[in-house]
Design a protein around this motif. Structure first.
Motif, PDB file in Angstrom:
ATOM      1  N   VAL A 175       8.624   1.868   4.054  1.00 24.11           N
ATOM      2  CA  VAL A 175       9.646   2.859   3.733  1.00 24.11           C
ATOM      3  C   VAL A 175       8.977   4.191   3.442  1.00 24.11           C
ATOM      4  CG1 VAL A 175      11.320   1.212   2.785  1.00 24.11           C
ATOM      5  CG2 VAL A 175       9.709   2.320   1.262  1.00 24.11           C
ATOM      6  N   VAL A 176       9.685   5.268   3.790  1.00 22.21           N
ATOM      7  CA  VAL A 176       9.290   6.596   3.335  1.00 22.21           C
ATOM      8  C   VAL A 176       9.923   6.709   1.955  1.00 22.21           C
ATOM      9  CG1 VAL A 176       9.384   9.073   3.743  1.00 22.21           C
ATOM     10  CG2 VAL A 176       9.194   7.502   5.683  1.00 22.21           C
ATOM     11  N   ALA A 177       9.092   6.707   0.926  1.00 19.86           N
ATOM     12  CA  ALA A 177       9.551   6.526  -0.452  1.00 19.86           C
ATOM     13  C   ALA A 177       9.724   7.846  -1.195  1.00 19.86           C
ATOM     14  CB  ALA A 177       8.581   5.605  -1.186  1.00 19.86           C
TER      15      ALA A 177
ATOM     16  N   ARG B 258       6.488  -0.525  11.588  1.00 20.19           N
ATOM     17  CA  ARG B 258       7.002  -1.114  10.347  1.00 20.19           C
ATOM     18  C   ARG B 258       8.182  -0.330   9.799  1.00 20.19           C
ATOM     19  NH1 ARG B 258       1.804  -3.031   6.809  1.00 20.19           N
ATOM     20  NH2 ARG B 258       3.445  -4.029   5.599  1.00 20.19           N
ATOM     21  N   LEU B 259       8.136   0.999   9.977  1.00 17.16           N
ATOM     22  CA  LEU B 259       9.234   1.849   9.516  1.00 17.16           C
ATOM     23  C   LEU B 259      10.449   1.776  10.436  1.00 17.16           C
ATOM     24  CD1 LEU B 259       7.220   5.081   8.620  1.00 17.16           C
ATOM     25  CD2 LEU B 259       8.552   3.709   6.996  1.00 17.16           C
TER      26      LEU B 259
ATOM     27  N   GLU C 226       0.852  -1.180   0.000  1.00 17.16           N
ATOM     28  CA  GLU C 226       0.000   0.000   0.000  1.00 17.16           C
ATOM     29  C   GLU C 226       0.887   1.229   0.000  1.00 17.16           C
ATOM     30  OE1 GLU C 226      -3.971   0.733   2.273  1.00 17.16           O
ATOM     31  OE2 GLU C 226      -2.370   1.431   3.619  1.00 17.16           O
ATOM     32  N   ILE C 227       0.449   2.271  -0.703  1.00 13.13           N
ATOM     33  CA  ILE C 227       1.192   3.526  -0.717  1.00 13.13           C
ATOM     34  C   ILE C 227       0.269   4.640  -0.253  1.00 13.13           C
ATOM     35  CG2 ILE C 227       0.755   3.854  -3.186  1.00 13.13           C
ATOM     36  CD1 ILE C 227       3.468   5.359  -3.309  1.00 13.13           C
TER      37      ILE C 227
ATOM     38  N   ILE D 268       5.299   3.684   1.758  1.00  9.62           N
ATOM     39  CA  ILE D 268       4.924   2.395   1.170  1.00  9.62           C
ATOM     40  C   ILE D 268       5.053   1.325   2.239  1.00  9.62           C
ATOM     41  CG2 ILE D 268       5.479   0.611  -0.535  1.00  9.62           C
ATOM     42  CD1 ILE D 268       6.600   2.816  -2.337  1.00  9.62           C
ATOM     43  N   THR D 269       3.974   0.581   2.441  1.00 13.13           N
ATOM     44  CA  THR D 269       4.029  -0.587   3.316  1.00 13.13           C
ATOM     45  C   THR D 269       4.289  -1.788   2.408  1.00 13.13           C
ATOM     46  OG1 THR D 269       1.619  -0.810   3.235  1.00 13.13           O
ATOM     47  CG2 THR D 269       2.536   0.371   5.108  1.00 13.13           C
TER      48      THR D 269
END
Length: 119
Positions: free
Chosen positions: A105-107, A47-48, A2-3, A97-98
């Motif tokens: 991540v912070v994309a 998660r991050l 997911e974003i 983005i998960t």
């Protein structure tokens, strides 16, 4: 995968374009419209591997109004930060983005998007 995006954000649009170019299977969440709950924010932070102040856009007008730069960055203040992000989602760094492996991540860069794709 997911974003979380703001469609007005060029970094978000670039991340989506790269995901599309790579044929990724993902879901878009417009987090300003579908605002994450405090629990969802905590889950993404876990998660991050980051703290809420690490994903806070401190230059936003709402951040200045709240005086976020002056808030303590410690365990005792974590819930206060999470609440601020849930109440003012524009403060959340984007895109996030998960990944399928349970990480996130912070994309903001092409490298970060590719990192999420590789997970």
């Amino acid at each position: 995968m997911e974003i979380w995006i703001n469609p007005a954000c060029s970094k978000c649009r670039s991340a989506v374009q790269l995901l599309d170019a790579e044929g990724a299977d993902y879901t878009v969440r417009r987090y300003l419209e579908d605002v994450p709950t405090e629990d969802e924010i905590r889950g993404v932070l876990d998660r991050l591997g980051l703290e809420p102040w690490d994903i806070t856009r401190t230059q936003e007008p709402a951040a200045r109004e709240l005086g976020l730069k002056e808030w303590p960055r410690d365990a005792a203040s974590r819930d206060r930060w999470v609440t601020a992000l849930a109440e003012h989602p524009k403060l959340i760094q984007r895109p996030i983005i998960t990944a399928d492996d349970g990480t996130a991540v912070v994309a903001r860069t092409e490298e970060a998007v590719r990192d999420a794709l590789s997970r």
